[in-house]
Design an enzyme around this catalytic site. Structure first.
Site, PDB file in Angstrom:
ATOM      1  N   ASN A  20       0.874  -1.333  -0.043  1.00 40.75           N
ATOM      2  CA  ASN A  20      -0.015   0.063  -0.103  1.00 40.75           C
ATOM      3  C   ASN A  20       0.799   1.228  -0.133  1.00 40.75           C
ATOM      4  O   ASN A  20       0.651   2.341  -0.623  1.00 40.75           O
ATOM      5  CB  ASN A  20      -0.876  -0.045   1.086  1.00 40.75           C
ATOM      6  CG  ASN A  20      -2.171  -0.838   0.883  1.00 40.75           C
ATOM      7  OD1 ASN A  20      -3.229  -0.535   0.212  1.00 40.75           O
ATOM      8  ND2 ASN A  20      -2.335  -2.085   1.448  1.00 40.75           N
ATOM      9  N   ARG A  72       3.260   2.226  25.313  1.00 37.72           N
ATOM     10  CA  ARG A  72       3.022   2.501  23.939  1.00 37.72           C
ATOM     11  C   ARG A  72       3.183   4.190  23.870  1.00 37.72           C
ATOM     12  O   ARG A  72       3.592   4.531  22.974  1.00 37.72           O
ATOM     13  CB  ARG A  72       1.312   2.332  23.865  1.00 37.72           C
ATOM     14  CG  ARG A  72       1.069   1.139  23.881  1.00 37.72           C
ATOM     15  CD  ARG A  72      -0.370   0.737  23.138  1.00 37.72           C
ATOM     16  NE  ARG A  72      -0.736  -0.685  23.551  1.00 37.72           N
ATOM     17  CZ  ARG A  72      -0.058  -1.511  22.616  1.00 37.72           C
ATOM     18  NH1 ARG A  72       0.680  -1.372  21.516  1.00 37.72           N
ATOM     19  NH2 ARG A  72      -0.416  -2.799  22.975  1.00 37.72           N
ATOM     20  N   MET A  97       1.133  -2.578  12.302  1.00 40.07           N
ATOM     21  CA  MET A  97       0.937  -3.699  13.161  1.00 40.07           C
ATOM     22  C   MET A  97       1.093  -3.333  14.754  1.00 40.07           C
ATOM     23  O   MET A  97       1.634  -4.058  15.581  1.00 40.07           O
ATOM     24  CB  MET A  97       1.122  -5.039  13.086  1.00 40.07           C
ATOM     25  CG  MET A  97       0.769  -5.354  11.479  1.00 40.07           C
ATOM     26  SD  MET A  97      -1.280  -5.312  11.575  1.00 40.07           S
ATOM     27  CE  MET A  97      -1.381  -5.955   9.924  1.00 40.07           C
ATOM     28  N   ARG A  98       0.916  -2.085  15.081  1.00 39.87           N
ATOM     29  CA  ARG A  98       0.946  -1.629  16.603  1.00 39.87           C
ATOM     30  C   ARG A  98       0.056  -0.730  16.874  1.00 39.87           C
ATOM     31  O   ARG A  98      -0.366   0.143  16.075  1.00 39.87           O
ATOM     32  CB  ARG A  98       2.247  -0.996  16.625  1.00 39.87           C
ATOM     33  CG  ARG A  98       2.745  -0.035  17.915  1.00 39.87           C
ATOM     34  CD  ARG A  98       3.590  -1.008  18.718  1.00 39.87           C
ATOM     35  NE  ARG A  98       4.050  -0.292  19.880  1.00 39.87           N
ATOM     36  CZ  ARG A  98       4.455  -0.756  20.921  1.00 39.87           C
ATOM     37  NH1 ARG A  98       4.914  -2.047  20.878  1.00 39.87           N
ATOM     38  NH2 ARG A  98       4.403  -0.112  22.190  1.00 39.87           N
ATOM     39  N   HIS A 116      -7.873  -1.333   5.705  1.00 42.16           N
ATOM     40  CA  HIS A 116      -8.020  -2.495   6.374  1.00 42.16           C
ATOM     41  C   HIS A 116      -8.774  -3.290   5.095  1.00 42.16           C
ATOM     42  O   HIS A 116      -9.762  -2.950   4.657  1.00 42.16           O
ATOM     43  CB  HIS A 116      -9.077  -2.529   7.662  1.00 42.16           C
ATOM     44  CG  HIS A 116      -9.449  -3.812   8.063  1.00 42.16           C
ATOM     45  ND1 HIS A 116      -8.460  -4.460   9.050  1.00 42.16           N
ATOM     46  CD2 HIS A 116     -10.480  -4.563   8.170  1.00 42.16           C
ATOM     47  CE1 HIS A 116      -8.811  -5.501   9.304  1.00 42.16           C
ATOM     48  NE2 HIS A 116     -10.155  -5.527   8.866  1.00 42.16           N
ATOM     49  N   ASP A 152      -9.345  -0.662  13.896  1.00 43.50           N
ATOM     50  CA  ASP A 152     -10.075  -1.080  12.471  1.00 43.50           C
ATOM     51  C   ASP A 152     -11.562  -0.402  12.680  1.00 43.50           C
ATOM     52  O   ASP A 152     -12.464  -1.028  12.170  1.00 43.50           O
ATOM     53  CB  ASP A 152     -10.152  -2.610  12.236  1.00 43.50           C
ATOM     54  CG  ASP A 152      -8.657  -2.902  12.186  1.00 43.50           C
ATOM     55  OD1 ASP A 152      -7.968  -2.223  11.617  1.00 43.50           O
ATOM     56  OD2 ASP A 152      -8.564  -4.049  12.335  1.00 43.50           O
ATOM     57  N   GLU A 179      -5.657  -5.581  -4.474  1.00 40.16           N
ATOM     58  CA  GLU A 179      -5.901  -4.913  -5.957  1.00 40.16           C
ATOM     59  C   GLU A 179      -6.565  -3.480  -5.534  1.00 40.16           C
ATOM     60  O   GLU A 179      -6.494  -2.373  -6.064  1.00 40.16           O
ATOM     61  CB  GLU A 179      -6.424  -5.482  -7.134  1.00 40.16           C
ATOM     62  CG  GLU A 179      -5.231  -5.920  -8.021  1.00 40.16           C
ATOM     63  CD  GLU A 179      -5.940  -6.789  -9.200  1.00 40.16           C
ATOM     64  OE1 GLU A 179      -6.725  -6.070 -10.011  1.00 40.16           O
ATOM     65  OE2 GLU A 179      -5.782  -7.928  -9.354  1.00 40.16           O
ATOM     66  N   GLU A 181      -7.310  -2.313  -2.557  1.00 44.59           N
ATOM     67  CA  GLU A 181      -6.746  -1.447  -1.755  1.00 44.59           C
ATOM     68  C   GLU A 181      -5.882  -0.572  -2.391  1.00 44.59           C
ATOM     69  O   GLU A 181      -5.743   0.728  -2.098  1.00 44.59           O
ATOM     70  CB  GLU A 181      -5.610  -2.295  -0.694  1.00 44.59           C
ATOM     71  CG  GLU A 181      -6.475  -3.134   0.254  1.00 44.59           C
ATOM     72  CD  GLU A 181      -5.754  -4.029   1.350  1.00 44.59           C
ATOM     73  OE1 GLU A 181      -4.764  -2.983   1.929  1.00 44.59           O
ATOM     74  OE2 GLU A 181      -5.832  -5.213   1.305  1.00 44.59           O
TER      75      GLU A 181
HETATM   76  C1  GAR Z   1      -3.120  -4.900   3.930  1.00 41.72           C
HETATM   77  O1  GAR Z   1      -3.795  -5.732   3.161  1.00 41.72           O
HETATM   78  C2  GAR Z   1      -3.683  -3.938   4.936  1.00 41.72           C
HETATM   79  O2  GAR Z   1      -5.026  -3.693   4.437  1.00 41.72           O
HETATM   80  C3  GAR Z   1      -3.766  -4.729   6.253  1.00 41.72           C
HETATM   81  O3  GAR Z   1      -2.327  -5.214   6.222  1.00 41.72           O
HETATM   82  C4  GAR Z   1      -1.958  -5.443   4.780  1.00 41.72           C
HETATM   83  C5  GAR Z   1      -0.310  -4.741   4.804  1.00 41.72           C
HETATM   84  O4  GAR Z   1       0.284  -4.903   3.379  1.00 41.72           O
HETATM   85  N1  GAR Z   1      -3.772  -3.862   7.329  1.00 41.72           N
HETATM   86  C6  GAR Z   1      -4.590  -4.538   8.224  1.00 41.72           C
HETATM   87  O5  GAR Z   1      -5.167  -5.424   8.237  1.00 41.72           O
HETATM   88  C7  GAR Z   1      -4.938  -3.461   9.436  1.00 41.72           C
HETATM   89  N2  GAR Z   1      -5.759  -3.847  10.491  1.00 41.72           N
HETATM   90  P1  GAR Z   1       1.136  -4.066   2.904  1.00 41.72           P
HETATM   91  O6  GAR Z   1       2.340  -4.063   3.641  1.00 41.72           O
HETATM   92  O7  GAR Z   1       1.429  -4.881   1.519  1.00 41.72           O
HETATM   93  O8  GAR Z   1       0.499  -2.494   2.289  1.00 41.72           O
END
Ligand code: GAR
Length: 222
Positions: A20, A72, A97-98, A116, A152, A179, A181
């Site tokens: 992304n 945090r 992811m934090r 998401h 989320d 795709e 996203e």
């Molecule tokens: C993506 O699919 C994003 O939507 C998801 O992690 C992936 C990261 O992929 N995010 C979540 O699940 C947030 N809760 P990327 O590093 O290739 O962008």
């Protein structure tokens, strides 16, 4: 007049692959895109996305979150200092992811987006693709939303839908959703950067928007 576009300064926060992030960097390389990717920050030193960002000429920073454990706020203090130092106005989370403290999310409320891979509010949290398959939904997709303290969740800026087939696995569904996203994240950032979205209560509204003309039905039996 052909005045240059004023570009909002954006930081992308990643933890992994960064596809992304790459889609946002690519979109932002267009001269008329209203935002520039000024900084990519990873909370993991080995995130593959870091190399991708560097190769695209974007400044990268690693702020390891692991040493902070449950502290945090301690991690966010360093993060905020880096964002300040680079004059960041908007944040895009791309597979970051934090979890944040409520204080950090509220400080950036209306200026921080997340993506998401589900049609929220369905299937937040971990393994959204598996959740969708187990629920047997026939349509799934991706959601770009403003970040609030709840994970989320938050006012939805844009969604894109894809059909789910009986033959899908987590991998095939995730590939199809990815795709979408990559298509909607740059569009959502464009709307935010040009001031076309506004938050009304829990809902995000978009200036000049209407429903799209097509619709999607699944399954199709041939
Ligand atoms: C993506 O699919 C994003 O939507 C998801 O992690 C992936 C990261 O992929 N995010 C979540 O699940 C947030 N809760 P990327 O590093 O290739 O962008």
């Amino acid at each position: 007049m052909t005045g240059a576009v004023t570009k909002r300064r954006v930081a992308i926060l990643i933890s992994g692959r960064g596809s992304n992030m790459a889609a946002l960097i690519k979109a932002a390389s267009a001269p008329d895109f209203p935002a520039e990717i000024s900084l990519v920050i990873s909370n993991k030193a080995d995130a593959p996305g870091l190399e991708r960002a560097g190769a695209a000429g974007v400044k990268t920073l690693v702020i390891e979150s692991k040493p902070f454990g449950k502290d945090r706020a301690g991690f966010e203090k360093l993060l905020q200092a880096a964002l300040d130092e680079h004059g960041i106005e908007l944040i895009c989370l791309g597979g970051f992811m934090r979890l944040f403290t409520a204080e950090f999310t509220m400080a950036w409320y209306g200026r921080m987006l997340n993506i998401h891979p589900s049609l929220l509010p369905s299937f937040p949290g971990l393994d959204p693709h598996g959740q969708a398959l187990r629920a047997g939904v026939k349509l799934s997709g991706a959601t770009v939303h403003f970040v609030i303290p709840e994970t989320d969740a938050g006012p939805i800026v844009m969604q894109g839908a894809v059909p789910v087939s009986d033959h899908d696995t987590g991998d095939t569904l995730s590939e199809r959703i990815l795709e979408v996203e990559h298509r909607i994240y740059p569009e959502a950032l464009r709307l935010l950067a040009t001031g076309k979205v506004r938050i009304e209560g829990d809902v995000c509204k978009t200036d000049g928007s209407g429903p799209s003309e097509n619709f999607l039905v699944a399954p199709v039996v041939r």
